[in-house]
Design a protein around this motif. Structure first.
Motif, PDB file in Angstrom:
ATOM      1  N   VAL A 133       0.770  -1.186   0.688  1.00  0.00           N
ATOM      2  CA  VAL A 133      -0.353  -0.168  -0.277  1.00  0.00           C
ATOM      3  C   VAL A 133       1.154   1.028   0.105  1.00  0.00           C
ATOM      4  CG1 VAL A 133      -1.857   1.294   1.435  1.00  0.00           C
ATOM      5  CG2 VAL A 133      -1.047  -1.018   1.680  1.00  0.00           C
ATOM      6  N   CYS A 134       0.128   2.390  -0.033  1.00  0.00           N
ATOM      7  CA  CYS A 134       1.023   3.177  -0.550  1.00  0.00           C
ATOM      8  C   CYS A 134       0.995   3.998   0.219  1.00  0.00           C
ATOM      9  CB  CYS A 134       0.082   4.128  -1.545  1.00  0.00           C
ATOM     10  SG  CYS A 134       0.839   3.842  -3.195  1.00  0.00           S
ATOM     11  N   ARG A 135       1.882   4.477   1.549  1.00  0.00           N
ATOM     12  CA  ARG A 135       1.982   6.001   2.162  1.00  0.00           C
ATOM     13  C   ARG A 135       0.796   7.143   1.787  1.00  0.00           C
ATOM     14  NH1 ARG A 135       5.065   6.317   6.443  1.00  0.00           N
ATOM     15  NH2 ARG A 135       6.944   5.292   5.129  1.00  0.00           N
ATOM     16  N   ASP A 136      -0.111   7.071   2.966  1.00  0.00           N
ATOM     17  CA  ASP A 136      -1.335   8.712   2.814  1.00  0.00           C
ATOM     18  C   ASP A 136      -1.769   7.223   2.292  1.00  0.00           C
ATOM     19  OD1 ASP A 136       0.058  10.235   3.729  1.00  0.00           O
ATOM     20  OD2 ASP A 136       1.171  10.786   2.312  1.00  0.00           O
ATOM     21  N   GLY A 137      -2.168   6.461   1.677  1.00  0.00           N
ATOM     22  CA  GLY A 137      -3.278   5.973   0.454  1.00  0.00           C
ATOM     23  C   GLY A 137      -4.327   5.100   1.275  1.00  0.00           C
ATOM     24  N   TRP A 138      -4.935   4.294   0.909  1.00  0.00           N
ATOM     25  CA  TRP A 138      -5.677   3.033   1.413  1.00  0.00           C
ATOM     26  C   TRP A 138      -5.650   1.856   0.792  1.00  0.00           C
ATOM     27  CZ3 TRP A 138      -9.603   0.610  -1.635  1.00  0.00           C
ATOM     28  CH2 TRP A 138      -9.409   0.616  -2.726  1.00  0.00           C
ATOM     29  N   VAL A 139      -6.325   1.110   1.676  1.00  0.00           N
ATOM     30  CA  VAL A 139      -6.226  -0.920   1.056  1.00  0.00           C
ATOM     31  C   VAL A 139      -7.286  -0.907   1.461  1.00  0.00           C
ATOM     32  CG1 VAL A 139      -5.173  -0.812   3.006  1.00  0.00           C
ATOM     33  CG2 VAL A 139      -4.710  -3.041   1.379  1.00  0.00           C
ATOM     34  N   GLU A 140      -7.646  -1.669   0.760  1.00  0.00           N
ATOM     35  CA  GLU A 140      -9.309  -3.149   1.707  1.00  0.00           C
ATOM     36  C   GLU A 140      -8.589  -4.632   1.793  1.00  0.00           C
ATOM     37  OE1 GLU A 140     -13.323  -3.967  -0.281  1.00  0.00           O
ATOM     38  OE2 GLU A 140     -13.308  -2.112   0.257  1.00  0.00           O
ATOM     39  N   PHE A 141      -8.347  -5.356   3.126  1.00  0.00           N
ATOM     40  CA  PHE A 141      -7.980  -6.165   2.641  1.00  0.00           C
ATOM     41  C   PHE A 141      -9.180  -7.448   3.457  1.00  0.00           C
ATOM     42  CE2 PHE A 141      -6.425  -4.894   5.977  1.00  0.00           C
ATOM     43  CZ  PHE A 141      -6.006  -5.795   7.465  1.00  0.00           C
ATOM     44  N   TYR A 142      -8.619  -8.547   2.946  1.00  0.00           N
ATOM     45  CA  TYR A 142     -10.047  -9.503   4.082  1.00  0.00           C
ATOM     46  C   TYR A 142     -10.181 -10.816   4.295  1.00  0.00           C
ATOM     47  CZ  TYR A 142     -11.621  -7.830  -0.405  1.00  0.00           C
ATOM     48  OH  TYR A 142     -12.330  -6.868  -2.436  1.00  0.00           O
ATOM     49  N   CYS A 143     -10.546 -11.252   5.221  1.00  0.00           N
ATOM     50  CA  CYS A 143      -9.907 -12.182   6.545  1.00  0.00           C
ATOM     51  C   CYS A 143     -11.430 -13.102   6.146  1.00  0.00           C
ATOM     52  CB  CYS A 143     -10.102 -11.796   8.139  1.00  0.00           C
ATOM     53  SG  CYS A 143      -8.382 -11.124   7.707  1.00  0.00           S
ATOM     54  N   LYS A 144     -10.441 -14.085   5.823  1.00  0.00           N
ATOM     55  CA  LYS A 144     -11.924 -15.192   5.084  1.00  0.00           C
ATOM     56  C   LYS A 144     -11.833 -16.805   6.040  1.00  0.00           C
ATOM     57  CE  LYS A 144     -10.751 -14.847   0.559  1.00  0.00           C
ATOM     58  NZ  LYS A 144     -10.328 -15.342  -0.750  1.00  0.00           N
ATOM     59  N   TYR A 145     -12.850 -16.777   6.449  1.00  0.00           N
ATOM     60  CA  TYR A 145     -12.949 -17.991   7.518  1.00  0.00           C
ATOM     61  C   TYR A 145     -14.562 -19.381   6.357  1.00  0.00           C
ATOM     62  CZ  TYR A 145     -17.588 -15.615   7.868  1.00  0.00           C
ATOM     63  OH  TYR A 145     -19.024 -14.836   8.251  1.00  0.00           O
ATOM     64  N   LYS A 146     -13.780 -20.714   7.121  1.00  0.00           N
ATOM     65  CA  LYS A 146     -14.420 -21.563   5.939  1.00  0.00           C
ATOM     66  C   LYS A 146     -15.718 -21.494   5.681  1.00  0.00           C
ATOM     67  CE  LYS A 146     -11.215 -25.164   8.225  1.00  0.00           C
ATOM     68  NZ  LYS A 146     -11.463 -25.814   8.439  1.00  0.00           N
ATOM     69  N   ALA A 147     -16.945 -21.865   4.631  1.00  0.00           N
ATOM     70  CA  ALA A 147     -17.673 -21.967   4.236  1.00  0.00           C
ATOM     71  C   ALA A 147     -18.583 -22.473   4.945  1.00  0.00           C
ATOM     72  CB  ALA A 147     -18.236 -22.753   3.264  1.00  0.00           C
TER      73      ALA A 147
END
Length: 397
Positions: free
Chosen positions: A23-37
């Motif tokens: 990720v860039c500094r001063d930027g934004w990020v959207e990540f995911y934490c997954k679990y079993k279906a």
């Protein structure tokens, strides 16, 4: 062999290998934490590098936690974690802990490492646009980097950055936006700009397990476009050459410009002259360009290149105006013209003062005096025909 054994051991314990996002500094990020279906969880905790837990208790809706936003997506069995305005303290390991209820111990942990991007980050660009006009946002990406990734334009909202159009989507346009892919990335045009379009946009990239922004565009919408219809001429002397004054309203306090739009209809073969006034503090290099969209129109002539075979330009610095002459206009000269000044700051778009709509006609509009003269000419012509007929009849045997 030992590494494989440790990896299998961690998977048996319910842990997954850490995912790295850049990720860039001063930027934004959207990540995911997954679990079993097959699992269902009521509570999910996100533990950032400073170990201050952020808890998600809602399902299928965004939760605002300051610069963090969380969305428990029960359909896809994952937690979306969005972070804005990333600083040094936001880089590091993030853990997601899943709970069946408030009293149960965490059953699954997912780890994500947020690292600083060192290549491809671009500074903020301030783009000024004008109401009812058209503008284009250009998204260029480093050569060969993100070549096979999905690239998109999004607009920042309260929680995350909402995607507008992407290069992977089959739909590349709608009533408002139009995406065009280029050799270095893509561009998105916005039609009929209004005050609702002002805001923060990002050129982003989707790497599958996370999305992030590489370039920030601050879109500022200025001024009403005042329209003046001057399609009729007041005297026959205006048929060969026309002078047109543009009026501009400029507010020093707010740095806002009211764009004045004029329409004229010169005749093919005519020499057409108009001039526009610019405000105090305008950049040195003035220009005119042609095109509906001022953000991508190419200059036809500048105050540094004052003359070519078609256009000439003269600047009066005391009166703060430039005079432009178009010689021997043709039908191809019809279109939209802009008076502007070239920005000396690469982080800012050019400044524009006036918009001029030219429609070239095959015959000149007559105006009041012209219509009067034409009326006299018709009378004279009718009288001449009557005399010719009487002369012919009297001379016949």
């Amino acid at each position: 062999m030992m590494k494989i054994f440790l990896l299998l051991l961690s998977l048996m314990a319910g842990c997954e290998a850490s995912t790295e996002v850049k990720v860039c500094r001063d930027g934004w990020v959207e990540f995911y934490c997954k679990y079993k279906a097959s699992e269902t969880y009521q509570i999910i905790d996100v533990v950032p590098p400073n170990n201050s837990e952020i808890r998600s208790t809602q399902k299928d809706q965004w939760e605002n936690k300051g610069r963090y936003s969380l969305y428990h997506d029960t359909k896809n069995k994952r937690l979306k974690v969005a972070i804005k305005q990333l600083q040094q303290e936001n880089f590091g390991e993030y853990e997601c802990e899943f709970f069946q209820d408030q009293n149960s111990p965490d059953e699954v942990e997912d780890e994500v490492k947020v690292a600083a991007e060192t290549d491809g980050c671009q500074g903020q660009f301030n783009q000024t646009v004008y109401r009812t006009a058209k503008t284009t946002i250009t998204c260029d990406y480093p050569e060969n980097k993100h070549r096979f990734s999905d690239k998109f334009l999004c607009r920042e909202n309260k929680f995350t950055c909402e995607e507008i159009l992407s290069t992977s989507s089959s739909v590349k346009s709608n009533r408002k936006y139009n995406l065009t892919e280029t050799n270095r990335g893509f561009s998105v045009s916005i039609s009929n700009v209004s005050s609702h379009d002002a805001g923060l946009y990002w050129c982003g990239v989707n790497e599958g397990n996370y999305r992030t922004g590489l370039r920030k565009i601050q879109l500022k919408v200025e001024g009403e476009q005042h329209t003046s219809d001057t399609s009729r001429f007041d005297s026959l002397t205006h048929i060969t050459e026309v002078s047109l004054k543009y009026v501009v309203k400029y507010s020093q306090c707010c740095l806002s410009t009211d764009i004045t739009t004029f329409t004229r209809s010169p005749t093919i073969g005519q020499n057409f002259t108009y001039w526009c006034e610019y405000p105090n503090g305008a950049p040195i290099k003035k220009f005119i360009c042609k095109g509906e969209d001022p953000s991508i129109c190419q200059p036809l002539i500048t105050t540094q290149q004052k003359k070519n075979t078609k256009f000439s330009m003269k600047e009066d610095k005391e009166k703060r105006n430039i005079t432009i002459t178009v010689r021997e206009v043709t039908a191809d000269d019809s279109g939209t013209y802009w008076c502007g000044a070239e920005s000396t700051d690469r982080r800012r778009s050019n400044t524009f003062f006036h918009r001029f709509l030219m429609t070239v006609e095959h015959f000149p509009p007559l105006g009041t005096l012209g219509e009067h003269v034409l009326h006299i000419a018709i009378k004279l012509s009718t009288s001449a025909k009557r005399h010719f007929l009487l002369d012919t009849l009297s001379s016949s045997p």
